[in-house]
Design a protein around this motif. Structure first.
Motif, PDB file in Angstrom:
ATOM      1  N   HIS A  13       0.833  -1.206   0.000  1.00 24.02           N
ATOM      2  CA  HIS A  13       0.000   0.000   0.000  1.00 24.02           C
ATOM      3  C   HIS A  13       0.870   1.258   0.000  1.00 24.02           C
ATOM      4  CE1 HIS A  13      -4.208  -0.902  -0.044  1.00 24.02           C
ATOM      5  NE2 HIS A  13      -4.141  -1.759   0.960  1.00 24.02           N
ATOM      6  N   THR A  14       1.981   1.229   0.738  1.00 24.42           N
ATOM      7  CA  THR A  14       2.868   2.399   0.786  1.00 24.42           C
ATOM      8  C   THR A  14       3.497   2.654  -0.583  1.00 24.42           C
ATOM      9  OG1 THR A  14       3.355   2.011   3.126  1.00 24.42           O
ATOM     10  CG2 THR A  14       4.869   3.430   1.923  1.00 24.42           C
ATOM     11  N   MET A  15       3.926   1.613  -1.263  1.00 19.49           N
ATOM     12  CA  MET A  15       4.519   1.778  -2.590  1.00 19.49           C
ATOM     13  C   MET A  15       3.472   2.240  -3.595  1.00 19.49           C
ATOM     14  SD  MET A  15       7.094  -1.512  -2.729  1.00 19.49           S
ATOM     15  CE  MET A  15       8.340  -0.768  -3.733  1.00 19.49           C
ATOM     16  N   LEU A  16       2.282   1.652  -3.520  1.00 16.54           N
ATOM     17  CA  LEU A  16       1.222   2.005  -4.460  1.00 16.54           C
ATOM     18  C   LEU A  16       0.675   3.400  -4.184  1.00 16.54           C
ATOM     19  CD1 LEU A  16      -0.428   0.825  -6.826  1.00 16.54           C
ATOM     20  CD2 LEU A  16      -2.012  -0.125  -5.143  1.00 16.54           C
ATOM     21  N   GLY A  17       0.752   3.845  -2.934  1.00 20.14           N
ATOM     22  CA  GLY A  17       0.192   5.144  -2.568  1.00 20.14           C
ATOM     23  C   GLY A  17       1.184   6.277  -2.485  1.00 20.14           C
ATOM     24  N   THR A  18       2.488   5.990  -2.659  1.00 19.57           N
ATOM     25  CA  THR A  18       3.501   7.051  -2.582  1.00 19.57           C
ATOM     26  C   THR A  18       4.491   7.020  -3.740  1.00 19.57           C
ATOM     27  OG1 THR A  18       5.057   5.726  -1.269  1.00 19.57           O
ATOM     28  CG2 THR A  18       3.399   6.993  -0.052  1.00 19.57           C
ATOM     29  N   GLY A  19       4.624   5.872  -4.422  1.00 20.50           N
ATOM     30  CA  GLY A  19       5.597   5.767  -5.504  1.00 20.50           C
ATOM     31  C   GLY A  19       7.030   5.601  -5.029  1.00 20.50           C
ATOM     32  N   LEU A  20       7.234   5.246  -3.757  1.00 20.36           N
ATOM     33  CA  LEU A  20       8.603   5.076  -3.260  1.00 20.36           C
ATOM     34  C   LEU A  20       9.264   3.869  -3.912  1.00 20.36           C
ATOM     35  CD1 LEU A  20       8.332   5.767   0.575  1.00 20.36           C
ATOM     36  CD2 LEU A  20       8.947   7.342  -1.256  1.00 20.36           C
ATOM     37  N   ARG A  21      10.568   3.984  -4.152  1.00 18.09           N
ATOM     38  CA  ARG A  21      11.361   2.872  -4.674  1.00 18.09           C
ATOM     39  C   ARG A  21      11.566   1.835  -3.577  1.00 18.09           C
ATOM     40  NH1 ARG A  21      13.965   7.739  -6.035  1.00 18.09           N
ATOM     41  NH2 ARG A  21      14.109   8.186  -8.283  1.00 18.09           N
ATOM     42  N   ARG A  22      11.987   0.623  -3.984  1.00 17.88           N
ATOM     43  CA  ARG A  22      12.192  -0.448  -3.000  1.00 17.88           C
ATOM     44  C   ARG A  22      13.275  -0.070  -1.994  1.00 17.88           C
ATOM     45  NH1 ARG A  22      15.939  -5.274  -5.423  1.00 17.88           N
ATOM     46  NH2 ARG A  22      17.606  -3.930  -6.166  1.00 17.88           N
ATOM     47  N   ALA A  23      14.373   0.553  -2.460  1.00 16.85           N
ATOM     48  CA  ALA A  23      15.447   0.922  -1.534  1.00 16.85           C
ATOM     49  C   ALA A  23      14.976   2.013  -0.575  1.00 16.85           C
ATOM     50  CB  ALA A  23      16.673   1.396  -2.317  1.00 16.85           C
ATOM     51  N   GLU A  24      14.100   2.895  -1.042  1.00 15.08           N
ATOM     52  CA  GLU A  24      13.562   3.944  -0.170  1.00 15.08           C
ATOM     53  C   GLU A  24      12.652   3.337   0.894  1.00 15.08           C
ATOM     54  OE1 GLU A  24      13.632   7.511  -3.560  1.00 15.08           O
ATOM     55  OE2 GLU A  24      11.799   6.366  -3.184  1.00 15.08           O
ATOM     56  N   ILE A  25      11.882   2.321   0.512  1.00 16.25           N
ATOM     57  CA  ILE A  25      11.026   1.621   1.480  1.00 16.25           C
ATOM     58  C   ILE A  25      11.888   0.938   2.535  1.00 16.25           C
ATOM     59  CG2 ILE A  25       9.518  -0.381   1.775  1.00 16.25           C
ATOM     60  CD1 ILE A  25       7.942   1.884   0.724  1.00 16.25           C
ATOM     61  N   ALA A  26      12.917   0.226   2.086  1.00 15.23           N
ATOM     62  CA  ALA A  26      13.794  -0.479   3.020  1.00 15.23           C
ATOM     63  C   ALA A  26      14.527   0.492   3.938  1.00 15.23           C
ATOM     64  CB  ALA A  26      14.795  -1.336   2.250  1.00 15.23           C
ATOM     65  N   GLY A  27      14.811   1.697   3.461  1.00 14.87           N
ATOM     66  CA  GLY A  27      15.563   2.672   4.249  1.00 14.87           C
ATOM     67  C   GLY A  27      14.734   3.506   5.198  1.00 14.87           C
ATOM     68  N   LEU A  28      13.414   3.331   5.213  1.00 17.75           N
ATOM     69  CA  LEU A  28      12.550   4.141   6.075  1.00 17.75           C
ATOM     70  C   LEU A  28      12.774   3.810   7.547  1.00 17.75           C
ATOM     71  CD1 LEU A  28       9.149   4.018   4.144  1.00 17.75           C
ATOM     72  CD2 LEU A  28      10.653   6.001   4.399  1.00 17.75           C
ATOM     73  N   ASP A  29      12.788   4.851   8.362  1.00 20.36           N
ATOM     74  CA  ASP A  29      12.840   4.687   9.815  1.00 20.36           C
ATOM     75  C   ASP A  29      11.480   5.033  10.416  1.00 20.36           C
ATOM     76  OD1 ASP A  29      15.490   3.983   9.704  1.00 20.36           O
ATOM     77  OD2 ASP A  29      16.224   6.007  10.161  1.00 20.36           O
ATOM     78  N   LEU A  30      11.176   4.439  11.539  1.00 16.97           N
ATOM     79  CA  LEU A  30       9.903   4.710  12.210  1.00 16.97           C
ATOM     80  C   LEU A  30       9.760   6.190  12.538  1.00 16.97           C
ATOM     81  CD1 LEU A  30       7.300   3.677  13.544  1.00 16.97           C
ATOM     82  CD2 LEU A  30       8.639   3.223  15.622  1.00 16.97           C
ATOM     83  N   ALA A  31      10.875   6.848  12.876  1.00 16.28           N
ATOM     84  CA  ALA A  31      10.824   8.266  13.251  1.00 16.28           C
ATOM     85  C   ALA A  31      10.394   9.163  12.107  1.00 16.28           C
ATOM     86  CB  ALA A  31      12.193   8.705  13.775  1.00 16.28           C
ATOM     87  N   GLN A  32      10.488   8.683  10.866  1.00 17.15           N
ATOM     88  CA  GLN A  32      10.081   9.489   9.717  1.00 17.15           C
ATOM     89  C   GLN A  32       8.567   9.524   9.534  1.00 17.15           C
ATOM     90  OE1 GLN A  32      13.404   7.335   7.274  1.00 17.15           O
ATOM     91  NE2 GLN A  32      12.729   9.063   6.036  1.00 17.15           N
ATOM     92  N   LEU A  33       7.856   8.612  10.168  1.00 19.14           N
ATOM     93  CA  LEU A  33       6.401   8.554  10.047  1.00 19.14           C
ATOM     94  C   LEU A  33       5.773   9.563  11.003  1.00 19.14           C
ATOM     95  CD1 LEU A  33       3.866   7.175   8.913  1.00 19.14           C
ATOM     96  CD2 LEU A  33       4.095   5.456  10.740  1.00 19.14           C
ATOM     97  N   GLN A  34       4.968  10.468  10.451  1.00 16.90           N
ATOM     98  CA  GLN A  34       4.355  11.530  11.248  1.00 16.90           C
ATOM     99  C   GLN A  34       2.850  11.611  10.936  1.00 16.90           C
ATOM    100  OE1 GLN A  34       6.473  15.145  10.305  1.00 16.90           O
ATOM    101  NE2 GLN A  34       8.461  14.296  10.862  1.00 16.90           N
ATOM    102  N   PRO A  35       1.977  11.282  11.935  1.00 15.85           N
ATOM    103  CA  PRO A  35       2.283  10.752  13.272  1.00 15.85           C
ATOM    104  C   PRO A  35       2.536   9.254  13.198  1.00 15.85           C
ATOM    105  CG  PRO A  35      -0.072  10.938  13.005  1.00 15.85           C
ATOM    106  CD  PRO A  35       0.521  11.479  11.732  1.00 15.85           C
ATOM    107  N   ARG A  36       3.030   8.682  14.268  1.00 11.84           N
ATOM    108  CA  ARG A  36       3.294   7.241  14.252  1.00 11.84           C
ATOM    109  C   ARG A  36       2.474   6.469  15.278  1.00 11.84           C
ATOM    110  NH1 ARG A  36       8.125   9.821  15.282  1.00 11.84           N
ATOM    111  NH2 ARG A  36       8.962   9.741  17.409  1.00 11.84           N
TER     112      ARG A  36
END
Length: 343
Positions: free
Chosen positions: A162-185
């Motif tokens: 859903h995140t890839m389909l709803g944001t267009g992030l690349r696979r490496a960008e998905i793998a590199g995400l940290d929990l702190a980047q999610l606002q709110p979490r």
């Protein structure tokens, strides 16, 4: 500064060059590497440079071959600048080796029917991972609710797609995400707010951008954070800062639990395979679903919703290359065919 993944990839590419030179010349002296040797290495990679799981050789994609050449070029550029001139009497040999011509990019956006059925499968993903053996059945003869395979993480996998389909992030960008980047979490806030985002997403070329999260993405992330992530974080020997974690039951996972980009490939492909088993009709079949299919789909839908706003596409996709912006915003074939049907 390069990421560990990029550094590891460069090392693999240069190791392949070293192995090729040793196999062909019997030594690895830099001064013996000529343009002829590099051109032969390029052609070898293009013909049989990839090794399948069964050990057989397969051709490398032209872009991958050119990536190998680029890393070899960087090595010889550094040698030319820092080593004695006599070490490379003929100069930098990579300057005389042409990269392979790239084929026209292939459009892989999902059509509207496929997007609908993919989301339907995502809604039911937990049921495909449930244990069905006799010892897992309750008194009523049915599988116990929530009894899934040990390594299965259906809520995580649903959230990733859903995140890839709803944001267009690349696979490496998905793998590199940290929990702190999610606002709110906080899961409850994620379900309630309408302006949640992933801040500071690290993209290619040391770029950084923020992406907003639609309802499907927010809901899927909230479910994952509430029901799966904490258990995998608690089972780690190191601090888990990544948003998406590998199952703690996997012995070979990284100490911090972070998924690799290759794992993202596997997750997306497995969901695509489940999808194709669930639907009928050639117009809905996906074949092999890849992370970039989801990126293409997001880009096409964003292009339609924004009135082909180039600035918005650049900002959300993290890409300014005109060639790829045109690719990402090309319509699926059934839509393109409909444009000329009644002309």
């Amino acid at each position: 500064m390069r990421s560990p993944e990029v550094s590891a990839k460069i090392s693999r590419h240069l190791e392949r060059l070293r192995a090729w030179i040793i196999a062909g010349l019997g030594h690895q002296r830099i001064s013996a590497i000529t343009a002829r040797e590099l051109a032969a290495w390029r052609d070898h990679l293009a013909a049989a440079g990839w090794q399948r799981k069964d050990g057989s050789a397969a051709a490398m994609a032209p872009a991958t071959v050119n990536n190998h050449l680029a890393h070899a070029s960087a090595l010889f550029s550094w040698i030319s600048a820092h080593a004695p001139a006599a070490l490379l009497p003929g100069g930098d040999p990579t300057k005389r080796v042409e990269p392979l011509r790239l084929p026209a990019p292939e459009v892989r956006a999902l059509n509207a029917a496929q997007v609908r059925t993919v989301k339907n499968v995502l809604d039911r993903l937990e049921s495909f991972h449930q244990l069905t053996g006799r010892r897992h059945r309750g008194d009523g003869g049915r599988a116990a609710t929530g009894a899934t395979h040990r390594h299965a993480r259906p809520l995580r996998d649903r959230a990733i797609v859903h995140t890839m389909l709803g944001t267009g992030l690349r696979r490496a960008e998905i793998a590199g995400l940290d929990l702190a980047q999610l606002q709110p979490r906080d899961p409850e806030q994620l379900r309630r707010v309408k302006k949640a985002k992933l801040a500071g997403v690290r993209g290619k070329g040391r770029t950084s951008r923020s992406v907003f999260l639609g309802l499907d993405v927010r809901t899927a992330l909230a479910d994952y954070l509430e029901h799966e992530r904490d258990g995998d974080a608690a089972g780690s020997s190191a601090e888990c800062v990544a948003l998406f974690l590998a199952a703690s039951s996997i012995a070979a996972r990284r100490p911090d639990g972070r998924l690799s980009p290759r794992s993202i490939n596997t997750i997306v492909a497995e969901i695509g395979a489940i999808h194709d088993l669930q639907v009928t009709g050639a117009d809905r079949q996906l074949g092999t679903m890849r992370p970039h299919d989801l990126r293409h789909t997001f880009a096409y839908l964003l292009s339609q919703a924004s009135g082909h706003n180039r600035a918005e596409l650049e900002r959300r996709l993290g890409h300014a290359n005109e060639r790829y912006l045109r690719l990402y915003t090309n319509p699926p074939e059934d839509i393109a065919a409909a444009y000329v049907e009644d002309l």
